[in-house]
Design a protein around this motif. Structure first.
Motif, short mmCIF file in Angstrom:
data_model
loop_
_atom_site.label_atom_id
_atom_site.label_comp_id
_atom_site.label_asym_id
_atom_site.label_seq_id
_atom_site.Cartn_x
_atom_site.Cartn_y
_atom_site.Cartn_z
N SER A 127 66.35 25.83 19.67
CA SER A 127 65.11 25.75 20.57
C SER A 127 64.21 24.64 20.17
CB SER A 127 64.57 27.26 20.84
OG SER A 127 63.84 27.54 19.45
N ASP A 128 63.18 24.55 21.20
CA ASP A 128 62.01 23.50 20.77
C ASP A 128 61.36 24.13 19.60
OD1 ASP A 128 63.23 21.70 22.25
OD2 ASP A 128 61.37 22.01 24.07
N ASP A 129 60.94 25.50 19.38
CA ASP A 129 60.37 25.85 18.46
C ASP A 129 61.24 25.81 17.24
OD1 ASP A 129 57.77 26.66 19.80
OD2 ASP A 129 58.69 28.61 20.51
N GLN A 130 62.31 26.03 16.95
CA GLN A 130 62.84 26.04 15.78
C GLN A 130 63.00 24.63 15.12
OE1 GLN A 130 66.60 27.48 17.30
NE2 GLN A 130 66.47 29.42 16.27
N ARG A 132 60.87 22.10 16.17
CA ARG A 132 59.54 21.68 15.61
C ARG A 132 59.21 22.41 14.38
NH1 ARG A 132 53.74 23.84 18.74
NH2 ARG A 132 52.66 22.54 17.43
N ALA A 133 59.48 23.41 14.28
CA ALA A 133 59.14 23.99 12.68
C ALA A 133 59.80 23.20 11.75
CB ALA A 133 59.69 25.42 12.65
N TRP A 134 61.24 22.61 11.94
CA TRP A 134 61.86 22.08 10.88
C TRP A 134 61.25 20.51 10.87
CZ3 TRP A 134 64.65 17.64 9.96
CH2 TRP A 134 65.52 17.55 8.78
N PHE A 135 61.01 19.87 11.86
CA PHE A 135 60.51 18.43 11.64
C PHE A 135 59.10 18.56 11.18
CE2 PHE A 135 63.75 17.36 15.02
CZ PHE A 135 64.20 16.35 14.45
N GLU A 136 58.26 19.78 11.37
CA GLU A 136 56.94 19.57 10.70
C GLU A 136 57.10 19.94 9.25
OE1 GLU A 136 54.29 21.74 14.16
OE2 GLU A 136 55.36 23.14 13.13
N PHE A 149 58.58 18.07 22.46
CA PHE A 149 59.02 19.62 22.50
C PHE A 149 58.51 20.31 23.52
CE2 PHE A 149 58.80 17.69 18.06
CZ PHE A 149 59.91 18.17 17.55
N PRO A 150 58.88 20.04 24.69
CA PRO A 150 58.40 20.43 26.04
C PRO A 150 58.30 22.41 26.13
CG PRO A 150 60.34 19.67 26.82
CD PRO A 150 60.12 18.98 25.16
N ASP A 151 59.20 22.68 25.56
CA ASP A 151 59.43 24.28 25.56
C ASP A 151 58.89 25.13 24.37
OD1 ASP A 151 60.83 24.00 27.95
OD2 ASP A 151 62.64 23.64 27.23
N SER A 152 58.16 24.31 23.32
CA SER A 152 57.47 24.76 22.38
C SER A 152 56.53 25.84 23.02
CB SER A 152 56.77 23.84 21.25
OG SER A 152 56.42 24.45 20.37
N THR A 153 56.30 27.12 22.39
CA THR A 153 55.49 28.30 22.76
C THR A 153 54.22 28.06 21.85
OG1 THR A 153 56.39 29.67 21.29
CG2 THR A 153 57.22 29.56 23.35
N ARG A 154 54.16 27.28 20.77
CA ARG A 154 52.99 27.42 19.96
C ARG A 154 52.12 26.01 20.38
NH1 ARG A 154 54.14 25.90 14.50
NH2 ARG A 154 56.04 25.26 15.19
N PRO A 155 50.72 26.21 20.53
CA PRO A 155 50.08 24.88 20.91
C PRO A 155 50.02 23.91 19.94
CG PRO A 155 48.54 27.02 20.11
CD PRO A 155 50.02 27.42 20.22
#
Length: 170
Positions: A127-130, A132-136, A149-155
């Protein structure tokens, strides 16, 4: 049933889809690089390897060629029931075979693009959240933006965080 244009834009115009290969490293793939990888970002195939897809397409060749012949024979003998089955078989088997051939061509092109960039075949979509967390945690050349990451739920930085509902005072 028409698809909302905003949803269509998210499905078609995403810059990246995220997946891991056989290791735990997350990779970003464009739609052209994805091919018939693990779980699909688009489409719904039950075959996940090029060998499996080739085998299914090869098996579909016999009925894809046989169904039109059955249709021609049925038309010549004026047998209505067999004409209906021949027509249905022609549409289904030939359509399935053409889909298999198109998917094989797309996977070969995607494999060449992945190979040129040194990317492994995508096995497990994230998912985009998963992702995004890895790329952060592992900075790379993928910018952490709403576009990537258009489907990320975090701001994202600069976006307003969701405000809690007002509380009542008694």
């Amino acid at each position: 049933m028409a698809i909302d244009p905003a949803v269509q834009k998210l499905l078609v115009d995403r810059p990246y889809f995220y997946a891991t290969g056989t290791e735990r490293t997350v990779h970003a793939y464009t739609k052209d690089e994805w091919g018939i990888g693990g779980s699909q970002p688009s489409g719904n195939y039950s075959v996940h390897t090029i060998t499996g897809l080739f085998a299914v397409t090869a098996i579909m060749t016999v009925p894809a060629l046989g169904a039109p012949l059955l249709l021609i024979i049925a038309l010549a003998s004026l047998n209505v029931i067999v004409v209906i089955f021949g027509l249905l078989g022609t549409v289904l088997f030939t359509g399935g075979w053409l889909l298999g051939v198109r998917s094989l061509r797309r996977e070969v092109r995607a494999s060449k693009k992945r190979k040129s960039k040194g990317l492994p075949k995508p096995r497990f979509a994230l998912s985009d959240d998963q992702a995004r967390a890895w790329f952060e945690a592992h900075p790379s050349n993928i910018a952490i933006t709403r576009e990537n990451f258009p489907d990320s739920t975090r701001p994202f930085p600069g976006e307003a965080s969701p405000t809690p509902p007002p509380t009542r005072r008694m």
